[in-house]
Structure formats: C-alpha cells, structure tokens
Design a protein around this motif. Structure first.
Motif, PDB file in Angstrom:
ATOM      1  N   SER A 122      38.278  54.095  44.808  1.00  0.00           N
ATOM      2  CA  SER A 122      38.783  52.734  44.963  1.00  0.00           C
ATOM      3  C   SER A 122      37.731  51.806  45.554  1.00  0.00           C
ATOM      4  N   GLU A 123      36.679  52.367  46.134  1.00  0.00           N
ATOM      5  CA  GLU A 123      35.612  51.540  46.700  1.00  0.00           C
ATOM      6  C   GLU A 123      34.899  50.714  45.636  1.00  0.00           C
ATOM      7  N   VAL A 124      35.055  51.056  44.372  1.00  0.00           N
ATOM      8  CA  VAL A 124      34.437  50.226  43.323  1.00  0.00           C
ATOM      9  C   VAL A 124      35.059  48.837  43.290  1.00  0.00           C
ATOM     10  N   TYR A 125      36.245  48.679  43.890  1.00  0.00           N
ATOM     11  CA  TYR A 125      36.894  47.369  43.953  1.00  0.00           C
ATOM     12  C   TYR A 125      36.402  46.548  45.140  1.00  0.00           C
ATOM     13  N   GLY A 126      35.654  47.166  46.068  1.00  0.00           N
ATOM     14  CA  GLY A 126      35.155  46.453  47.225  1.00  0.00           C
ATOM     15  C   GLY A 126      36.276  45.969  48.117  1.00  0.00           C
ATOM     16  N   ASP A 127      36.103  44.757  48.666  1.00  0.00           N
ATOM     17  CA  ASP A 127      37.142  44.115  49.463  1.00  0.00           C
ATOM     18  C   ASP A 127      37.928  43.232  48.495  1.00  0.00           C
ATOM     19  N   PRO A 128      39.017  43.748  47.922  1.00  0.00           N
ATOM     20  CA  PRO A 128      39.617  43.107  46.751  1.00  0.00           C
ATOM     21  C   PRO A 128      40.278  41.770  47.046  1.00  0.00           C
ATOM     22  N   ASP A 129      40.144  40.853  46.099  1.00  0.00           N
ATOM     23  CA  ASP A 129      40.872  39.590  46.183  1.00  0.00           C
ATOM     24  C   ASP A 129      41.989  39.541  45.144  1.00  0.00           C
ATOM     25  N   ARG A 130      42.293  40.703  44.568  1.00  0.00           N
ATOM     26  CA  ARG A 130      43.446  40.855  43.685  1.00  0.00           C
ATOM     27  C   ARG A 130      44.258  42.035  44.198  1.00  0.00           C
ATOM     28  N   HIS A 131      45.593  41.884  44.176  1.00  0.00           N
ATOM     29  CA  HIS A 131      46.413  42.889  44.854  1.00  0.00           C
ATOM     30  C   HIS A 131      47.764  43.075  44.158  1.00  0.00           C
ATOM     31  N   PRO A 132      48.176  44.346  43.920  1.00  0.00           N
ATOM     32  CA  PRO A 132      47.388  45.578  44.019  1.00  0.00           C
ATOM     33  C   PRO A 132      46.294  45.618  42.954  1.00  0.00           C
ATOM     34  N   GLN A 133      45.452  46.616  43.017  1.00  0.00           N
ATOM     35  CA  GLN A 133      44.295  46.646  42.143  1.00  0.00           C
ATOM     36  C   GLN A 133      44.574  47.452  40.872  1.00  0.00           C
ATOM     37  N   PRO A 134      44.566  46.801  39.695  1.00  0.00           N
ATOM     38  CA  PRO A 134      44.663  47.529  38.435  1.00  0.00           C
ATOM     39  C   PRO A 134      43.263  47.939  37.976  1.00  0.00           C
ATOM     40  N   GLU A 135      43.206  48.835  37.011  1.00  0.00           N
ATOM     41  CA  GLU A 135      41.912  49.299  36.520  1.00  0.00           C
ATOM     42  C   GLU A 135      41.102  48.186  35.861  1.00  0.00           C
ATOM     43  N   THR A 136      41.762  47.132  35.411  1.00  0.00           N
ATOM     44  CA  THR A 136      41.063  46.022  34.767  1.00  0.00           C
ATOM     45  C   THR A 136      40.370  45.096  35.764  1.00  0.00           C
TER      46      THR A 136
END
Length: 318
Positions: A122-136
C-alpha cells in the motif's frame, strides 16, 4: 498453480509474512524452497519447518543470481525490508531488493514457465489524497522523502513485473498488501501492533505518534496469506489490494491492545514520523469480486492470538 502439488519458491521466506506462507504451502502438500539472507528475517521463524518433508532453506541474497533449485511451478517474491525501521536503516539494500531482486526472481519464473507473484505494498499510494484507495489510484508519493527507498522500490518492482510480462509473456500477479499483523512479527520492527503489544505486556507507556488520529486498516496474517494464495491461483495480473477495509485510528488500536493485555499502561504522545500517511484504507472491491476474498478474522480475535504469541515468547525468553 491451480490443483495438485507444486514446487514453490518463496523469496524472503524467513520473514514474518514469508514464514506464514511457507507453513501454509507445506500444509497443503507443496514443496517449498525458502530463500532469505536474514537481513530482516530470521531462521527462527522457520526452524520448526526444517524437519518437514519438502522444505528447503537456502541462505542467499536475491540481488545475486539465484542458485539452481530445480524446476519450480510458482515464485512468490517477498524479499525486502518492510518496516520503516528496517528500510530506513537498509535503504540501498531495499532499493536493490526491489530492482535486482525482482529481476532475479522474474528470471526464474520465466525460465520455468512459472506463475510469479510480487508482494507489493500500500506504500505505493504514499500519503493518499483519495480515500479509500482503489488500484486505479496513482498515489501521492515523495520520491526523495524518508519513505522513498521503500515506496519507489516497490513502484519500480511493479513496473518491472509489468514490463517482464509484456516482453517475455511471464505469468505475473501483483498484490498490494496493506498493514498485516500477527505472530512472528519482531517486537522491535517499529510497526504499530508489535510496538503496542510489547509495551503493554512490559507495563511501559504506549508511544502514540502525533495525536494518534491517523488511521490504519490492519489485517490478520492468516487472511493476508489466504488472499495471496487466492491471487496466485487465479489468472489475474492485478494489481490487487489485499487488506482489511475497516479503518481505525492508531489511538483506537492502542486502546484495544490495552484491553486484550489487561495492561494499565498509559498512552503517551510522541512526535509523528515524517511523511507518516494520515489515512490508509484499501478498496477491496476487486479482491471480493475477482478472487472471492475478504478478511474473515475479526480485530479482537487477531489481537487475541497475537498477544498470546508475544506473551508466550516473552515468557520463554525470560
């Protein structure tokens, strides 16, 4: 790898997650070659497997050409430091494991016509600004930040795996693993659950980073193993998120661990780690629909098992 018995190569197999995978594969009747250089894994995690038929432990650095292991039917590539404490200490080694290590493991899979599974994160998403994180979701990653050696190693590994499939036709799968916990985690690996459990059992304050309002979704290791094997046995390339979709604050996790240990340790706030993700939660729609997978072990049951293991290990060590 759909039916029957197979020879499975697990790189990083003496680590926390790898050792659980090796055990499950042996239980299912497969032969397992476990490759590990013990940079962060431990032979103790698999010492009970040495006497089991079909298990082989090979001490080796996956950034070097792999030794001859015979024909293999599947390759699960987990070799990499995975906790912030480890990948910050072993930054270059982490990047090499993601680059050279992934290439070596892919080469073995390609030569053998084997299914290859990359344990990404999940670290490939970094500090996400989209939530929850989909694979896209493409992520919000700092390529020179304090987590960059791990984030970028895994992002490169995903790109290399995809390119390998495109050029050589390698049968690949990419799993994006969210926070996983359970027995055989190292007490000092810096992640939330082992840190809080060992502090609670010792009666010392639980060190909650920042205000403790940052969120995590933590998945019990048996469920993560189920997800990885479901993906391995599918024909899906992914990436596929594997994690518990129930989001909880770090403070709430600490409080639940106090309840399970019966500890009266206080919570104490310490400065937050730089670049620590504020929210982390997977969208597992794809895993549910394509693999028929979702976590089945409740947080309380998973914590009960984990606390019991840490308590037993502490007692034995004493």
């Amino acid at each position: 790898m759909v039916t029957g018995r197979h020879h499975v190569l697990v790189t990083g197999g003496a680590g926390f997650l790898g050792s659980h995978l090796c055990r499950r594969l042996l239980d299912e009747g497969h032969r397992v070659s476990c490759v590990d250089n013990f940079a962060t894994g431990s032979a103790d995690n698999v010492d009970d497997l040495d006497s089991r038929v079909g298990f082989r432990l090979v001490e080796h650095d996956v950034t070097e050409p792999l030794p001859e292991l015979g024909a293999v039917d599947a390759v699960l590539h987990l070799a990499s430091p995975a906790s912030p404490v480890d990948y910050r200490r072993l930054g270059i080694e982490t990047l090499r494991a993601g680059a050279l290590g992934t290439e070596r493991a892919l080469d073995v899979a390609t030569r053998n016509g084997a299914r290859f599974l990359l344990a990404s994160t999940s670290e490939v998403y970094g500090d996400p600004d989209r939530h929850p994180q989909p694979e896209t979701y493409r992520g919000n990653v700092d390529p020179v930040g304090p987590r960059s050696m791990y984030d970028e190693a895994k992002r490169y590994a995903e790109a290399l795996t995809t390119a390998h499939a495109g050029r050589y036709g390698t049968d690949v799968a990419i799993a994006r693993i969210f926070n996983t916990y359970g027995p055989r985690m190292r007490a000092d690996d810096g992640r939330v659950v082992p840190t809080f459990v060992t502090q609670a059992l010792a009666g010392t304050p639980l060190t909650v980073a920042g205000g403790g309002e940052q969120t995590r979704s933590i998945c019990y290791v048996d469920d993560t193993v189920d997800g990885l094997l479901a993906l391995l046995r599918s024909r899906i390339a992914g990436p596929v998120n594997l994690g518990d979709p129930h989001e909880r604050t770090v403070r709430a996790i600490a409080e639940r661990i106090l309840w399970h240990t019966g500890s009266d340790s206080p919570l104490t706030t310490v400065p937050g780690a730089p670049d620590d993700p504020r929210r982390r939660c997977p969208d597992i729609t794809l895993a549910r629909t394509a693999l028929g997978w979702e976590p089945g072990v409740s947080l309380d049951e998973g914590l009960r098992r984990t606390v019991a293991w840490f308590a037993a290990v502490g007692t034995a060590a004493a």
